[in-house]
Write a protein that holds these residues in place. Structure first.
Motif, PDB file in Angstrom:
ATOM      1  N   GLU A 192      -8.526   0.640   2.021  1.00  0.00           N
ATOM      2  CA  GLU A 192      -8.178  -0.768   2.215  1.00  0.00           C
ATOM      3  C   GLU A 192      -7.532  -0.980   3.583  1.00  0.00           C
ATOM      4  OE1 GLU A 192      -5.704  -1.851  -1.003  1.00  0.00           O
ATOM      5  OE2 GLU A 192      -7.257  -1.523  -2.550  1.00  0.00           O
ATOM      6  N   LYS A 204       1.990   1.819  -3.481  1.00  0.00           N
ATOM      7  CA  LYS A 204       0.928   2.384  -4.334  1.00  0.00           C
ATOM      8  C   LYS A 204       0.720   3.882  -4.059  1.00  0.00           C
ATOM      9  CE  LYS A 204      -1.893  -1.803  -4.882  1.00  0.00           C
ATOM     10  NZ  LYS A 204      -3.222  -2.401  -4.606  1.00  0.00           N
ATOM     11  N   GLU A 227      -6.041   8.104  -4.070  1.00  0.00           N
ATOM     12  CA  GLU A 227      -5.276   7.952  -2.834  1.00  0.00           C
ATOM     13  C   GLU A 227      -6.185   7.509  -1.696  1.00  0.00           C
ATOM     14  OE1 GLU A 227      -1.900  10.578  -0.412  1.00  0.00           O
ATOM     15  OE2 GLU A 227      -2.923  11.403  -2.172  1.00  0.00           O
ATOM     16  N   GLU A 269       0.823  -1.205   0.000  1.00  0.00           N
ATOM     17  CA  GLU A 269       0.000   0.000   0.000  1.00  0.00           C
ATOM     18  C   GLU A 269       0.864   1.266   0.000  1.00  0.00           C
ATOM     19  OE1 GLU A 269      -3.886  -1.839   2.359  1.00  0.00           O
ATOM     20  OE2 GLU A 269      -2.271  -0.842   3.461  1.00  0.00           O
ATOM     21  N   VAL A 312      -6.889   3.694  -1.745  1.00  0.00           N
ATOM     22  CA  VAL A 312      -5.830   2.867  -1.165  1.00  0.00           C
ATOM     23  C   VAL A 312      -5.903   2.919   0.355  1.00  0.00           C
ATOM     24  CG1 VAL A 312      -3.335   2.545  -0.983  1.00  0.00           C
ATOM     25  CG2 VAL A 312      -4.361   3.156  -3.186  1.00  0.00           C
TER      26      VAL A 312
END
Length: 801
Positions: free
Chosen positions: A658, A518, A652, A515, A655
């Motif tokens: 999650e 990313k 953003e 993460e 992500v």
């Protein structure tokens, strides 16, 4: 703590590190700092909601005024401009109302017709005013403006010498006022009859007398003096000199004045000839009475009347001139000279000054002051002979003077004025100055009308183009609402950025390596976009400041274009002056014809280039005006930047969501989600408000487009009418200009000729006086010799013995 969203977003984004490639985690914020930042975001969202509520109540959800309300507001604006004396703006607004068929049944339609006519009258557009006054007078039900309209209509008809349709209007007025015209209308009617040229003289005088008589017989009436003066003039025109003398004498007796009739409305009243100054009537009566007494041979009485004209009166120089001639008729040459001397002293620039100077020379000759008489004649010759020769040269330099004046007028880039072609001294004494001025005004009006149709067509095309391509900026009020809504959307985006930063700090410990990997490019993209997004305004003050800067840049370019336009106009004037010099000096130069033609061809090429430059400058300034108006639209057209920025923030946030799912819910993140939902709701409302505003833009645009298309059809008719009379009018003014020059030249020729004759006459008279004196001395010598011969005859006889 009220912290700027944009500042907060930048601070939080920079707090994560100065490089997108940094592997070290950003410094963690404490729970208290996160709470404080969330409170700031919530406060900013509340502020944005208040701003959006203002947009909805004042712009997007505010009911559109119906046609009746629009017309009422337009009438109110037009009346305000009228009362402020802004005739041009008032006439445009009133014309828009009058030309709307739906307004014809409105109670204020008669007032709009009257105000439109009056604004045109104030702008010297008598023909246009006459049209709308006639339309007002033709309404089935007479309005409160009927008297004022009829008074003004009759005054304009008399001024333009257009009397068709007058009788029905007067009959209508008589029926409205019980068979008798009110005094103000009766006075204007009498003035109209007095000026009519379409009637035989006897009939005109009889009808005018019948109209003036009731007004002149009202003791102390508001029109007694004016009517009495016209009655006396009519008697003088009829050759009834004793009656005219009696009538003028009666006008010199002071009479009590009563107030004018009260106005029928509280609106501004029309000023008529009833406002003539009684003192001026008194002065004119003195002058007229003096002339009549002079014609009757009653010189002493005439001198008495002339002497009563006040020194401050505009008739004072004329009274001195006529006093001088009256004294001449009496044989009082010294008194006549004294009057002329005073005239030349108090009014040296009077139109009577040249004739007075001639009379002065004649009187000095009669008084045997020959040197002074010759000096007076020489001064007149030296003053007027050079001007006469200059006019002679101008007329003689061109084989076809009429064509010369036509070309000269056609070359002017402003309204042509033939009077500027005359030397200053010639203009002062030109008896045809008024004729030339009227003719030039006529051509100026035609040229103004032609230019007006061209400008109107260009304006119509610009309006249609703006409605098609610039939509929102065409309506500043709606544009302002759209910009305010756009600022709210920018504030919501800033809140979203702050919430993403807050979530990143709150979830930092829960992020996995994948993460984090990313988030790095997403965060780099978002920070790159943030630099551009930070320039977008979020408040009305920032909007106005940015608009001011953009418009200032456009204004700077427009000022430079204006300066260049002034230079081009100056070059136009130089080219016109050069061409005039070539025409005026043709007889004095030795230039070969081929060389002159080549020079004129080059000059015409330069003139054509200047015309093209002027056209390009006009187009440039028109585009600058459009760009100045569209500067605000460019602010509202930056949704693309904001859209990309929001897309980066939401990626953003996805992500971070999650990571949030792997930990237990927290009150901080729950409040953050509520704030985000509030922001999304605000964005939806912003979209709805902007959609409503765009729908109103389309609705108003359709109405304006229909009006513009209708006006374009009228422009086709106007252009055809202007073209039909334009060419003939130009030729007419050229001929009037030539005739004016010729008459001025003749006038100066006569003055110089009379002065030359005066010089010769003085010399001859002086010679005659000396011859007479010599003959008298010779006769005296002969008489003396005869006396001596008689006395000594006895002595001589004795000597002879």
């Amino acid at each position: 703590m009220n912290v700027s969203l944009r500042a907060l977003a930048l601070v939080l984004s920079l707090a994560g590190g100065t490089s997108a490639s940094a592997a070290e985690p950003p410094p963690a914020l404490t729970q208290q700092e996160l709470e404080r930042n969330l409170l700031s975001v919530e406060q900013q969202l509340r502020t944005a909601e208040e701003a959006l509520r203002f947009v909805e109540t004042q712009y997007s959800q505010r009911p559109e005024p119906d046609e009746a309300q629009v017309r009422a507001r337009r009438y109110s604006d037009a009346e305000i401009h009228y009362l402020l004396g802004d005739w041009n703006a008032a006439s445009v607004l009133f014309y828009d109302l009058v030309s709307d068929p739906a307004f014809h049944g409105h109670p204020r339609y008669p007032d709009a017709l009257f105000f439109l006519a009056d604004t045109l009258y104030q702008q010297k557009n008598d023909l246009g005013a006459r049209i709308y006054l006639r339309e007002l007078l033709a309404l089935p039900a007479p309005s409160a403006r009927h008297r004022d309209a009829l008074t003004r209509y009759l005054a304009i008809c008399g001024k333009l010498n257009l009397f068709d349709g007058i009788a029905p209007q007067l009959d209508q007025a008589r029926s409205l006022y019980g068979g008798q015209l009110p005094p103000d209308i009766q006075y204007v009617n009498a003035k109209w009859l007095f000026r009519r040229t379409d009637l035989p003289p006897a009939e005109r005088m009889a009808r005018a007398r019948a109209a003036f008589a009731p007004l002149a017989q009202v003791p102390g009436g508001p029109y007694q003096l004016q009517a009495g003066y016209h009655m006396a003039v009519l008697s003088m025109q009829a050759g009834e000199l004793p009656l005219a003398i009696l009538q003028f004498q009666q006008l010199l007796v002071p009479v009590p004045r009563q107030d004018a009739p009260p106005a029928t409305t509280d609106k501004p009243a029309v000023r008529t000839m009833a406002d003539t100054d009684p003192a001026r009537i008194h002065e004119l009566s003195l002058m007229s009475l003096g002339r009549l007494l002079y014609e009757a041979g009653r010189f002493d009485e005439a001198l008495d009347k002339y002497g009563q004209v006040p020194r401050e009166s505009e008739s004072f120089p004329e009274s001195l001139y006529e006093i001088a001639w009256t004294q001449v008729r009496k044989g009082n040459h010294q008194e006549a000279k004294n009057a002329v001397d005073i005239l030349l002293m108090v009014s040296p620039d009077s139109r009577l000054a040249p004739e007075a100077r001639l009379l002065q020379g004649h009187l000095l000759q009669k008084l045997q002051k020959y040197n002074d008489a010759i000096a007076a004649y020489d001064e007149l010759i030296s003053t007027f002979r050079p001007v006469r020769e200059k006019v002679d040269a101008m007329l003689g330099a061109n084989r076809d003077p009429v064509a010369y004046f036509d070309r000269l007028l056609a070359r002017t880039d402003t309204v042509p004025d033939v009077r500027t072609l005359l030397p200053p001294l010639a203009l002062k004494y030109a008896s045809t100055e008024r004729d030339v001025g009227d003719a030039v005004k006529m051509v100026g009006d035609i040229d103004t009308g032609k230019k007006g149709t061209v400008d109107a067509r260009e304006l119509a095309a610009r309006i249609l183009l703006a409605l098609q391509t610039r939509r929102l900026e065409t309506f500043p009020e709606l544009q302002e609402g759209f910009m305010r809504a756009d600022a709210v959307e920018t504030a919501v985006a800033n809140a979203e950025a702050a919430l993403v930063e807050l979530e990143r700090h709150a979830l930092e410990s829960s992020l996995t390596a994948t993460e984090r990997e990313k988030l790095l490019p997403l965060r780099h993209e978002r920070e790159t976009l943030a630099a551009r997004f930070a320039t977008l305004p979020t408040t009305q003050k920032e909007l106005e400041e940015r608009l001011r800067r953009m418009q200032a840049r456009v204004d700077a370019v427009d000022r430079e274009a204006f300066r260049l336009g002034a230079e081009v106009r100056g070059l136009h004037a130089i080219a016109a002056a050069v061409r005039k010099w070539v025409d005026d000096t043709r007889l004095m130069r030795q230039t070969p014809p081929e060389e002159e033609r080549e020079f004129l061809v080059q000059l015409q090429t330069e003139v054509q280039t200047l015309q093209e430059l002027q056209q390009e400058l006009d187009k440039t300034r028109g585009r600058l005006a459009d760009e100045r108006n569209s500067a605000a639209a460019s602010l509202a057209g930056e949704q693309a930047i904001r859209g990309r920025y929001l897309a980066a923030l939401r990626a953003e946030h996805a992500v971070l969501s999650e990571a949030e799912q792997r930990q237990s819910p927290s009150s901080l993140l729950t409040r953050a989600h509520q704030a985000r939902d509030q922001g999304l709701a605000l964005s939806k409302r912003v979209s709805e408000a902007q959609g409503a505003l765009l729908a109103r833009v389309d609705q108003r645009g359709r109405r304006i487009r229909e009006k513009v298309l209708a006006e374009q059809k009228l422009l086709d008719k106007y252009e055809a009418e202007v073209a039909a009379v334009s060419s003939n009018a130009k030729q007419l003014v050229g001929r009037i200009a030539y005739d004016s020059f010729r008459r001025v030249r003749r006038q100066f020729y006569d003055l110089v000729l009379k002065a030359d004759v005066g010089v010769v006459d003085v010399a001859f008279t002086e010679k005659q006086d000396k011859t007479t004196a010599i003959q008298k001395v010779s006769a005296q010598k002969a008489d003396a010799l005869r006396a001596l011969d008689a006395d000594f005859r006895g002595v001589l006889a004795e000597d002879g013995r």
